[in-house]
Every structure is written in C-alpha cells, then in structure tokens.
Design an enzyme around this catalytic site. Structure first.
Site, PDB file in Angstrom:
ATOM      1  N   VAL A   1      19.437   1.937  -5.719  1.00 41.35           N
ATOM      2  CA  VAL A   1      18.867   1.173  -6.831  1.00 41.35           C
ATOM      3  C   VAL A   1      19.709  -0.082  -7.056  1.00 41.35           C
ATOM      4  CG1 VAL A   1      18.207   1.214  -9.260  1.00 41.35           C
ATOM      5  CG2 VAL A   1      17.998   3.287  -7.874  1.00 41.35           C
TER       6      VAL A   1
ATOM      7  N   ASP B   1      11.298  17.428 -11.233  1.00 46.37           N
ATOM      8  CA  ASP B   1      12.748  17.196 -11.222  1.00 46.37           C
ATOM      9  C   ASP B   1      13.185  16.640 -12.577  1.00 46.37           C
ATOM     10  OD1 ASP B   1      15.266  17.325 -10.146  1.00 46.37           O
ATOM     11  OD2 ASP B   1      15.149  15.408  -9.121  1.00 46.37           O
TER      12      ASP B   1
END
Length: 1001
Positions: free
Chosen positions: A682, A810
């Site tokens: 990221v 998740d």
C-alpha cells in the site's frame, strides 16, 4: 433444548392441547376495536397477509371464539419488529399468544400484565431484551416460553406463585442474572410437565424437593452453575422422558433410584465430574439416547444395554470405563452413533450396530479393542465416520468398507491391520480422510484411489506398501496432505503430483524412490512442508522449488548433486541437504563450495582459465551495471515514455476522479510505501491538489515466478489475482459511509492497482495495540464506541443492504481503518465472498471454500472444520473486535493460557467470577469509571456474537441495534448519530460450546 425425537413428540402434544380448548368454527364479526388492535399489530410487524378491509377472524393465524379474538398464532412466520403489548392486551378474550421463532426485538413491557386471560404465551427464539416484567397478573397461564432470547436481570421468580396451572415453563438460553440458589418458586409448580431452565445462570445444588414435581415429563437444567450430587429424589419422577444435566459441575455417583425412571428416553449428564459405575443405567430400558461423556465413570458398561430395544445414540467417551461392550448393542433399533473413545474397553467391537442400516458414526478410538473389524460393517452404506485408531485390532479390513458411498473418514491408524488397500476405495466419492498409519498394510497404493475425488488427507505412513506411487494421484485436486513415509515404495516420484494444487504437506521420506525430483513440484504454491529424505533420488534440485513458500524442507540422505537453488540455501533448511555428497553452493557455510578447486588436485591451466573467466565476468557485470543505472535514471526521468512503450495500462473508474493513471503509476515507489498486507503493498499518493489517496499494488503473477514462466502467465487473459477481483467485485458496487471508498482500478498484464480514499489515522489495531498508536493518543472510550457502532453498520450494510449478501471473511481490527475524525471504514476485501442465491425460493447458499481464509484469533470455530462461510462467520469475527475494544487486549495473548484466545478467556472469567463485578474487571483499566458500564455492555454483545453455535449469534442488523441501545445514555451528538431501534442484550454466562448432541471428531 429438545432433541429432534422428543421435539417431534412435544410439538403435536402442544398443538393438540392448545387448539382443542378453543372453538375453531367460523366466528361472527368482531368489534371495530379488535380490528384496530390487529391492524396496529400488522403495522408493527409488517404482516402483509392481513388486509385492512378484512375480517379479523379471517386473518391467517387468528382464531376467534364466540366472535371475539381468542388466539393469535404467528409462530415461525419470519415477522420482525417490536410488539405493541399494550395494544394487544386490549383484546379481552385473548387466551393464546404464539409469537415464537421470529425476529422480534425490544423490551417486553409491563403492559403484558394486562393480558389477564392469557393461558398460553410463547415469545421464544426471538431477540427480546431487557428485564422480564412482573407476570403475577397472568394467573391463568398454563404455558410460558421465553427461551432463546436476550433477557437480562433477575427473572421474576415470585410471579410463578400465582400460576398454579402452569404445565410448561421454558425460560432457558437467556443471560439472566445468576441466582444464589435453585429457585424455590419453581418447586411449587406441581402441575409442571415441561421445565426448561438450561443456560440461564442458575447457581447452587439441585434440591431434593425436585422430587415433588411428579408430573414432569421433561426436565432440562444443563449448562448452568449447578454443583453437588444429583439427589436420589429425582427417582420419584416416574413419568420423566427427558433428563438433561450436561455442562454443570455435578459430582458424586449416579443416585440410587435413578433406575426407577422406567420411561426415560433421553439422558444427558455429560461434561460434569460424576464418578462410580453405571449399574443404575441397566434399568432404564426405554432409553433412546445416553450421553455421559467427559466424566470420571469407571467399571463396566452393564450388559443389559445390549437388550435395550430403542437405544440409538450412545456417547461415553473420555471416562475410565473398561471391560467388554455389550455384543448385542444396537441390534434392535436403527442405531445412529456410538462414541466410546478414550476409555479402557477390551475385546471385540460389537458386530450388529449397523444391523438396521442407519449407523452414521462408529467411534471407538483410544481403547484396547482386539480382533477384526466385523464383516457386517462392509455393507453399512449409511456410515459417515469409522474411527478405530490406537487399539489392538488386526486382520484384513473387510473389502466393502473401503468403498462405502457416504464414508467421509476412515481412521484405522496404530493397530495391527494387514492386507492391501482395496481398489474399491475409488468408489468412495465422499471420502475425505484415509488414516491407516502404523499398521502392516502391504501391496501397492491402488491407482483407482484417484476416483475418491473428495480426498483431503492420505496418511499411510509406516506400513509395508510397495510398488510405485500411481500417476493418477495427480487427479486428487483437493488433496491437502500426502504422508507415505516409512514404506517400501520404489520408482520415480510422479510428475503429476504437481497438479495437486491444494497440497500443503508432502512426505515421501524413508522409501526407495529413485530418479530426479520432478520440477512440477514447484507448481504446488500452497505447499508448506516437503520431505523427500532417505530415498535414492538423484540429479539436481529443480530451481522451480525456490518459488515455494516452505517452512520445512528435508532432502537429506539421497544422491542429489549440483548447486542448491539460491532460494532454498537458507540456514533454516541446512539439515535438509545432509548426506548428499554431490550438492554444493556458492559462499554458503553449510554447503560445500561449487568451486572446481574443491574437486581435486590444483591445475595451473584451470586456475588461469578461471582467472580469465572471472575477469571477463567482472567486466561484463560492470558494463551491465552501468547500463542498468542509466536505464533506471531514464525511467525516473521519463516515466511516461517508458509506461507507454512497455506497458499497456487500463483504468476503470467507479467514482468521479480528477486524476489519470499516469499520476498514480509514477507515485508507486518505495519512498511512498506505507504498509504491506496479505494481498499487496500500500502506497500513500499525494495528488498535489490537497487530496491524498491510498494505492494498493497487487502482482498478478505468483510470487517468485519469473522469466519464461512469468511471461507465460502474464499472457493469460485472466491473469489478475483472486484478491484483485474480490476487491473490485465487492467495492465497486458498495456505497456506504463505513466501507472504504474505491475510486478506480488500473490494470496491466502483470499487475493491478486499486485506488482508495486515504485514511490518515491508520487501523484500529495500531491505535489499540501498538506503541506508536499509543504515543499518538490511542483511543478513548467515546472513540472506541463510535468505532464499534460505525463498523457494525458497515458490516450490516454488506450483509443486509446489498443485492446479494457480501461476507468479508477477514473482519479484524487491522482491517478497520480510521479517518481524520476517527470514523471507521471496513477495508481489505481480498477474501470477500458474495453469497450466491440458491435455486428460486431456496435459502441463501452457505458457500464452501477449500482453503481456510482469515486470521487466527478471529476465525469462527465452525469455519475450520466445515469449510463453509456465511454471515455468522463475520459476526463471530466482529465479536472478537468488540472484545478488543472493551478489554484493550489482543485476540491472542500469552496470559490467556495454552490453546486459548480472547473469546475463551472472557468466557472463563465470566463463569468463574460473579456476574457484573467480574465483567467490570475485564474492562480496559484506562476506560474511566463513568464509561465502564457501557464498556461492559459492549463486551457482553461481543460474547453474544462469539457463541460457538452459529444459530445463537445475532445478525449484524441485531448487533447494530444492541450497540445503539448500549449507548442510550450518551450525549445528544452520539445518540443522534446512532438512531435506530432500541435493543440491547447484555450477555453473561453463555457457553461458547455447542449445545447439540456431541460426538468426538
């Protein structure tokens, strides 16, 4: 709860009793007031079938007597809402109110006291909350069912004194305040036939006066805080058909006189500390199910059990029982399962337990059984599990047992079996596990085994198998583990093993395998452990193995040669190359050098040649380095030209954006890297106009694949990763303030970029659990509460607000990101799954996955063994997040103890402690006193969300309502933001254990 056999008996009994007391003939027109009341109920619960111009007595579920409404039956009709009890109780002739099995919520107000003519009140299996009001005015009540809700506080036991006609009392599965002793008021209800007080925090001993309730047919006191001995007076309940006492702390022996219960069908006293022998059981000839597992019983099983004509379930595992099992066991009825594991039984396995063709589970592991497997089980087509490991059984396995069509597990390991694995195993289409290790099986592994397409594990280690491993084994695409070590297998390792893409463990060690290691093993991207040691393997180690993410590698004691691939030459694997004289490496301490000087006497010509080669190589490297540096500078100086020349990028926008792909692509550089996740890196990208975005970079090719392999993969039309498609599919259609915004996707042949909104305050995990997050101020309770509510709304939208429910799979604190105002966003949808609609009119699909996806500490317990995902998996994970918020602790901490997580730790503390006081002690000490009560409520909602039985977990819609109710006393800003319907369930004392009939795995 009633098990299915007794439930089938009880429901018709209730319905017959109820409706035989009312006149079901057509009723004359009722008054306008009654119509107004029913229309109000219609509006509150959304009952579409009731027409405003209709007659009340013609409404579905409404019964009239002498022209007046006398019964309302909306049970199991899926209605939802808050019941207007004040209005309903204005029906003067109402005697029956059946609302069980729906989605009703809110409080049961004191207005219920106005229903003074009620005889039957069923509010069970809903989402009601708050305290149960005084019910003393309901003097005519005969049946009261409040079970399986979220009622809190102390039950108004004194109200029962005014209900002399009560024959059914069901208030179990509610988090009531713990009693100080067994409620005496119950013992005065001498008309009781059904008493269900399981899982409602009853503390103390079972009093001898329980024997006064001589009309009892069903007595359920399980999953409470009861201790001491079972009183012998229980033998006075001669009509008792069901007795449930499991999951308590009862001790002592089965009381003398228990055998007087000659009508008893269901007896479960499992998971206590009972001891002594089972002699009293021999008189209970009507038993259908006997569950006494996880106690300290000893001695022999009474031989009379073999003559019981109705017995179908027997579970005695984890005791100290010995001797022979009755050989006639299961001969008479349609025997369903037996689990007598982990005892000291001897002698043969009873032969006739599948005589009626209904046997599903035969579990006799960890005993001292001897003899052969009875041939009768070769025809037991109903059998799902056969587990007999760790015994002294021998002989050949009956041929038909291998090919049973419904068999899922066959576990015969650590016995003395011999003979061959029958080729008929290929017909066992449901078989997922073969465990036959530690026996004397011989012959070849049959090629037909590939027909058992559901196989996940083959464990045949330490037998006498010979011949080659069949190439057909590559057809087992679901295979997770293959263990064939310690046999006499020969020939080559089949290259087709590379097609077993689900393999995580492969052990072929201690055999006589020869030839080279197939390069195709490098295709096993899920492989975690590889052991090929102690064989006769030769040739080089394939370079393709470097692409595997192995945690264990052992190639020792073979005849391998050549250079060890650089990706494998690490210290962790140093012992895995031992006793291979031909292996070498470059500058690796534990490997012989590959330099030619180490292979024999020195040669001047060889030295000169090598010097020239090294000099040439140095010059080549220098030239290559010069051009590489120049190329990098050109790339940085003229990025646009390079991109347009070498890559074809495609941008797809999902929102209005003010940037192009070139600006994003140029910014994907190491200096902008802010984090790495499970599905990509990221980057923080400043657009230069005051706006910042986050960019996730996902490579399409598998990690470690390069060169020709990468080129081949990149030419595939569907090269983008599953994580990329999951995120795009999910987020491109989502519009919610608490779900991270996806602006666009940018794709090329070998990688993909996802551009999101940038959340400057990082993740909830960082703020709660890292030193850096605490330095930045951490999170005070007000912020934590807002995070809980906001994140729950995001998940509620995913589950209930989309066209098809989206399961995140998740949910965890590191996937809840915080904006500049600490408002939460659900993020990272790389594992998300959109539940597909089933056939028209059918239920939603609980999708199956072949890989357990998620994070340790957050995974719902059922996910790992059922491999099925639905919304309740997310609810469990979110419950863990709520516990983190309330306690400030991580999901897994050393202080919890071995094999425990925060869920079990919280439950244990609440059960051992004393109600509210123990819950407050669990709250994060940094939360101020004035907010601890609210934190306790959030903690209890977390307990509710993490119930072991998925059906007992609330929906995310209900969780939002609970959290909003928990914050009712907050400032106007907070309450205004919350909105919605009040519904809090304070949960304490719930066991995360499954409450169904239990058998060992």
């Amino acid at each position: 709860m009633l098990p299915p056999p007794l439930l089938s008996f009880a429901v018709p009994f209730f319905l017959l009793f109820c409706f035989c007391h009312g006149d079901s003939s057509p009723a004359p027109q009722s008054g306008a007031d009654e119509l107004r009341v029913l229309l109000g109920l219609k509006a509150a619960l959304g009952i579409a079938a009731w027409r405003e111009d209709g007659h009340p007595c013609n409404f579905s579920g409404v019964q009239c007597t002498s022209g007046a409404v006398s019964a309302i039956d909306l049970s199991d009709t899926n209605v939802s809402g808050s019941v207007p009890f004040a209005s309903v109780c204005r029906l003067p002739s109402l005697t029956k109110l059946w609302l069980g099995g729906n989605n009703l919520y809110g409080n049961v107000t004191g207005d219920i006291a106005g229903c003074i003519n009620l005889e039957f009140l069923d509010l069970g299996s809903n989402n009601f909350s708050g305290a149960v009001p005084d019910l003393s005015s309901l003097r005519k009540l005969q049946m009261l069912n409040l079970s399986d809700n979220g009622f809190t506080g102390e039950f108004p036991w004194a109200s029962l004194k005014s209900m002399p006609s009560l024959f059914s009392l069901r208030i179990g599965d509610n988090p009531f305040e713990a009693t100080r002793s067994f409620p005496e008021e119950v013992l005065g209800l001498t008309a009781l036939k059904f008493l269900y007080l399981s899982n409602c925090s009853i503390y103390g001993q079972i009093p001898p006066s329980i024997g006064n309730l001589k009309e009892l047919v069903n007595l359920e006191l399980s999953d409470n805080l009861l201790y001491g001995e079972i009183p012998p007076e229980i033998g006075k309940l001669r009509g008792l058909q069901q007795l449930e006492l499991y999951d308590n702390k009862l001790s002592g022996r089965l009381p003398a006189g228990l055998g007087n219960l000659s009508s008893l069908n269901f007896f479960d006293a499992s998971n206590n500390s009972l001891e002594g022998n089972l002699s009293e059981i021999r008189h209970l000839t009507a038993l259908v199910s006997l569950q006494l597992f996880e106690n300290n019983f000893s001695g022999e099983v009474p031989q009379e059990l073999g003559d019981f004509r109705d017995l179908v379930n027997l579970s005695l595992y984890s005791n100290r029982l010995s001797g022979l099992l009755p050989q006639a066991l299961g001969s008479w009825a349609e025997f369903d399962f037996i689990d007598v594991s982990t005892n000291q039984f001897t002698g043969p396995i009873p032969p006739d337990m599948c005589k009626r063709g209904a046997m599903r589970r035969l579990l006799v592991l960890e005993n001292h059984f001897s003899g052969e497997i009875p041939a009768t089980y070769a025809n037991c087509t109903s059998l799902l599990r056969f587990r007999a490991n760790n015994n002294s059984l021998g002989g050949e396995v009956p041929v038909g047992l291998w090919s049973l069509p419904n068999l899922e597990i066959i576990d015969l390991s650590v016995n003395q079996f011999s003979g061959a694995i029958d080729p008929g195993v290929g017909k066992a289409k449901a078989l997922s596990q073969i465990s036959i290790s530690g026996n004397q099986f011989s012959g070849e592994l049959p090629a037909e085994i590939s027909g058992a397409s559901s196989l996940r594990t083959i464990d045949a280690r330490y037998n006498r198998l010979s011949g080659e491993i069949p190439a057909s084994i590559g057809d087992l695409r679901n295979l997770n583990g293959l263990f064939l070590q310690g046999n006499s297998l020969s020939g080559r390792i089949p290259s087709t093993l590379g097609s077993c893409s689900a393999l995580t463990q492969l052990d072929l060690s201690e055999n006589s395998l020869s030839g080279e290691i197939p390069a195709t093993l490098g295709q096993l991207t899920n492989l975690n452990s590889l052991n090929l040691s102690v064989n006769h393997l030769s040739g080089k180690i394939p370079g393709s193995l470097s692409s595997l993410k192995l945690s264990s590698l052992d190639l020792s004691v073979n005849q391998l040669e050549g250079e060890v691939p650089l990706g494998l030459a690490i210290k962790a694997f140093r012992n895995g190359f031992a006793a291979n004289r031909g292996l070498c490496g470059h500058g690796i301490g534990f490997l012989r050098s590959c330099s030619p000087f180490s292979r024999g006497p020195s040669s001047e010509r060889l030295r000169t040649l090598l010097a020239c080669m090294l000099a040439g190589a140095a010059i080549a490297i220098a030239i290559f380095g010069f051009f590489l540096t120049k190329r990098r500078r050109q790339r940085r100086g003229d990025e646009d030209r390079l991109i347009s020349k070498e890559r074809s990028w495609s941008m797809q926008s999902f929102r209005v954006v003010s940037f192009d792909e070139q600006k994003i692509i140029r910014a994907v550089r190491s200096e902008n890297l802010v984090g790495r996740g499970g599905s990509g890196s990221v980057y923080r990208v400043d657009l230069g106009n005051g706006k910042i975005v986050a960019v996730k970079h996902i490579w399409n090719c598998p990690d470690g694949v390069s060169g020709a392999s990468a080129s081949m993969l990149s030419r595939r039309p569907a090269a983008a990763s599953r994580e990329f498609y999951a995120e795009v599919t999910t987020l491109s259609a989502v519009r919610h303030i608490n779900v991270v915004k996806l602006f666009c996707s940018i794709t090329s042949e070998d990688s993909s970029l996802l551009v999101y909104e940038y959340l400057p305050n990082g993740s909830l995990w960082d703020r709660l659990h890292t030193a850096e997050g605490r330095k930045l101020g951490g999170l005070d309770w007000d912020a934590r509460y807002e995070v809980a509510v906001g994140a729950s709304r995001g998940l509620e939208y995913l589950h209930h607000g989309c066209g098809r429910p989206v399961v995140h799979r998740d949910v965890k604190s590191s996937n809840i990101l915080l904006d500049e105002s600490f408002k939460p966003r659900i993020a990272d949808f790389g594992l998300a799954k959109i539940l597909q609609a089933a056939a028209a009119g059918g239920p939603k699909d609980a999708s199956t996955t072949h890989v357990v996806a998620g994070t340790l500490g957050y995974l719902a317990p059922e996910y790992a063994y059922t491999m099925r995902v639905n919304e309740k998996c997310d609810v469990y994970s979110f419950g863990v997040v709520l516990m983190e918020l309330a306690t400030g602790k991580r999901p897994i901490e050393p202080e919890y103890g071995e094999n425990k997580d925060i869920v079990r730790w919280v439950y244990d503390k609440l059960m051992v402690g004393n109600g509210e006081a123990s819950a407050v002690e669990l709250v994060d000490p940094c939360i101020p006193e004035g907010r601890k009560e609210e934190a306790v409520k959030v903690l209890r909602i977390g307990v509710r969300c993490t119930m072991r039985l998925p059906s007992l977990r609330p929906s995310m819609r209900a969780v939002v309502q609970m959290l909003e109710e928990a914050g009712d006393g907050r400032s106007p800003r907070s309450t205004a933001a919350a909105g919605g319907t009040s519904m809090v369930k304070e949960v304490c004392g719930y066991s995360p254990k499954d409450q169904t009939l239990r058998v060992s795995p």
